[in-house]
Design a protein around this motif. Structure first.
Motif: not given
Length: 176
Positions: A85-107
């Motif tokens: 949910a946090s990752r989805k929220y971060q992807t919909k925010r505006t602004g610069g910076g790197p994309p958030p890490e996907s939860i699937l990269s942890i699993i």
């Protein structure tokens, strides 16, 4: 209460978590089904106790109780949902910076793909997927995560192919 009676158990090992995950996925039809004549609370308790036996047989560190195993599954599922949910929220925010890490990269990939008795969503028809997940929101959530992971892998493969073509073009043009 003395300190000795309130001694902490060791952290869960990766092997214990793998066993828990595979057992829950294997028995999800019973564990997360609505109560009916064929699925009773006793049957659900028996499945959880069987999972506890499997985890305890593989671990020499300590014996886990059924309630503790159920709580660990509930907590782990909650953590994954919060992170996604946090990752989805971060992807919909505006602004610069790197994309958030996907939860699937942890699993670990082993837990996501090639699950015995699982449905490979890349090859499953829409009717199969919708009937399998209509009654189980957790299965639908996991299938959605798997789909995201597969799309990311395809995108990364396309990027790698494009970079190889660009490198080949530079080599041809500049003789590097």
């Amino acid at each position: 209460m003395s300190l000795e009676s309130k001694k902490r158990k060791p952290n869960w090992t990766d092997d214990e978590m793998k066993i828990l995950t595979s057992c829950v996925i294997e028995n999800k039809d019973v564990l997360f089904a609505k109560l009916s004549a064929s699925v009773t609370n006793e049957k659900k308790k028996a499945v959880w106790e069987d999972i506890a036996k499997q985890i305890n047989s593989s671990s020499a560190l300590c014996k886990r109780e059924t309630a503790e195993i159920k709580k660990k599954w509930k907590d782990a599922r909650s953590i994954v949902k919060k992170k996604e949910a946090s990752r989805k929220y971060q992807t919909k925010r505006t602004g610069g910076g790197p994309p958030p890490e996907s939860i699937l990269s942890i699993i670990p990939d082993k837990l996501i793909s090639r699950i015995d008795g699982g449905v490979d969503t890349a090859f499953a028809s829409n009717s199969e997927t919708s009937t399998n997940t209509a009654s189980d929101p957790d299965a639908e959530f996991i299938l959605n995560l798997i789909g995201v992971k597969e799309r990311r892998v395809i995108a990364e493969e396309r990027k790698a192919d494009a970079l190889e073509r660009i490198a080949a073009a530079f080599e041809n043009k500049f003789g590097i």
